[in-house]
Design an enzyme around this catalytic site. Structure first.
Site, PDB file in Angstrom:
ATOM      1  CG  ASP A  69      -1.821   1.183   1.298  1.00  0.00           C
ATOM      2  OD1 ASP A  69      -2.253   1.658   0.234  1.00  0.00           O
ATOM      3  OD2 ASP A  69      -2.112   1.644   2.418  1.00  0.00           O
ATOM      4  CG  ASP A 109      -0.516   3.198   6.201  1.00  0.00           C
ATOM      5  OD1 ASP A 109      -1.252   3.673   5.320  1.00  0.00           O
ATOM      6  OD2 ASP A 109      -0.067   3.864   7.152  1.00  0.00           O
ATOM      7  CD  GLU A 167      -5.241   0.623  -2.110  1.00  0.00           C
ATOM      8  OE1 GLU A 167      -6.064  -0.174  -1.648  1.00  0.00           O
ATOM      9  OE2 GLU A 167      -4.817   1.612  -1.497  1.00  0.00           O
TER      10      GLU A 167
END
Length: 161
Positions: A7, A139, A67
């Site tokens: 991420d 996160d 992502e």
């Protein structure tokens, strides 16, 4: 297969490592890579790259997933996120990993069942899917969700082949 979920973020990049054996998923590790907010941008990007290189060397994942960038109201924040994401993608490619890329809504759909889930719902479902896991913040939870999404898509691709 060991899957590294990422991420990306300039301040904090979450990471999560899972093992996928067929439909069984198990947690291996997770954490956050932080850069010094007072350092110049090029130094922060270089530091992120060095930390990712060490992470990949330590864990030797077979695959990675990241992502995609979502556009928010602050163009400057979006640009910094995109630069960090570029470092993440380049680092994984340099390590010889093929990287799956997923929109945040697709990750949420795969893990929670709805693309409009909030961070707490994602964190809760990751905890249920990987029981006994201590998750190092939102996160890391998002990174584990990205890895889970990638595992599901790889399994679907194998079934379809």
């Amino acid at each position: 297969m060991l899957i590294l979920g990422l991420d990306p973020g300039l301040g904090t990049t979450g990471w999560g490592l899972i093992e996928a054996n067929g439909n069984r998923l198990s947690h291996r590790a997770n954490g956050r890579l932080k850069t010094d907010t007072s350092a110049p941008l090029p130094n922060r990007l270089a530091h992120l790259d060095m930390m990712l290189t060490a992470l990949v060397a330590d864990h030797a994942p077979a695959a990675a997933a990241c992502e995609e960038v979502f556009v928010n109201a602050n163009a400057q924040s979006t640009l910094k996120l995109a630069q960090a994401r570029g470092v993440v993608l380049a680092n994984a490619a340099r390590a010889g990993l093929i990287v799956g890329e997923y929109a945040p809504t697709l990750v949420k759909q795969a893990v929670v069942g709805t693309g409009r889930a909030d961070k707490a719902q994602v964190h809760g479902m990751v905890s249920r899917l990987l029981p006994g896991t201590t998750i190092d913040g939102p996160d890391a939870a998002d990174a584990l969700a990205v890895a889970i999404c990638h595992a599901h898509h790889l399994a679907s691709a194998r079934r379809g082949a």
